[in-house]
Design a protein around this motif. Structure first.
Motif, PDB file in Angstrom:
ATOM      1  N   MET A   1       0.841  -1.165   0.000  1.00 52.06           N
ATOM      2  CA  MET A   1       0.000   0.000   0.000  1.00 52.06           C
ATOM      3  C   MET A   1       0.893   1.237   0.000  1.00 52.06           C
ATOM      4  SD  MET A   1      -2.728   1.267   2.843  1.00 52.06           S
ATOM      5  CE  MET A   1      -4.222   1.028   1.948  1.00 52.06           C
ATOM      6  N   VAL A   2       0.508   2.227  -0.767  1.00 53.94           N
ATOM      7  CA  VAL A   2       1.256   3.472  -0.835  1.00 53.94           C
ATOM      8  C   VAL A   2       0.845   4.347   0.346  1.00 53.94           C
ATOM      9  CG1 VAL A   2       1.673   5.532  -2.213  1.00 53.94           C
ATOM     10  CG2 VAL A   2       1.337   3.335  -3.340  1.00 53.94           C
ATOM     11  N   VAL A   3       1.831   4.900   1.043  1.00 51.85           N
ATOM     12  CA  VAL A   3       1.558   5.811   2.158  1.00 51.85           C
ATOM     13  C   VAL A   3       2.166   7.161   1.839  1.00 51.85           C
ATOM     14  CG1 VAL A   3       1.421   3.999   3.913  1.00 51.85           C
ATOM     15  CG2 VAL A   3       3.603   5.069   3.422  1.00 51.85           C
ATOM     16  N   ARG A   4       1.694   8.200   2.543  1.00 50.27           N
ATOM     17  CA  ARG A   4       2.226   9.542   2.329  1.00 50.27           C
ATOM     18  C   ARG A   4       3.669   9.632   2.792  1.00 50.27           C
ATOM     19  NH1 ARG A   4      -2.551  12.789   5.128  1.00 50.27           N
ATOM     20  NH2 ARG A   4      -3.898  11.030   4.826  1.00 50.27           N
ATOM     21  N   ALA A   8       4.540   6.102   8.431  1.00 55.22           N
ATOM     22  CA  ALA A   8       4.948   4.701   8.553  1.00 55.22           C
ATOM     23  C   ALA A   8       4.036   3.810   7.709  1.00 55.22           C
ATOM     24  CB  ALA A   8       4.882   4.267  10.014  1.00 55.22           C
ATOM     25  N   GLU A   9       4.578   2.694   7.278  1.00 53.30           N
ATOM     26  CA  GLU A   9       3.796   1.692   6.552  1.00 53.30           C
ATOM     27  C   GLU A   9       2.673   1.192   7.453  1.00 53.30           C
ATOM     28  OE1 GLU A   9       2.711  -0.733   3.387  1.00 53.30           O
ATOM     29  OE2 GLU A   9       4.315   0.752   3.385  1.00 53.30           O
TER      30      GLU A   9
END
Length: 66
Positions: A1-4, A8-9
């Motif tokens: 999943m892409v996070v900002r 943190a992941e």
């Protein structure tokens, strides 16, 4: 999943929102509240959609809103 950038992941999981207990249907909210009983799965799904519409249309409250 892409996070900002800088976050943190996150590990997301899905759970079944509907349950059938003793001949009746229920749904559970993200907050852990169980709503029901409903006569059938369609009624439970429609009520969940209505609940989500109502919840999402409310303004977000912050600690300074009180």
């Amino acid at each position: 999943m892409v996070v900002r950038n800088g976050e943190a992941e996150k590990n997301w999981f899905r759970s079944e929102r509907f349950s059938y207990v003793n001949g009746a249907w229920y749904f559970e909210t993200r907050e852990g509240v169980i709503k029901g009983p409903f006569e059938n799965a369609l009624e439970a799904e429609l009520e969940l959609n209505f609940y989500l519409q109502q919840t999402l249309s409310q303004p977000v409250r912050t600690g300074t809103d009180y």
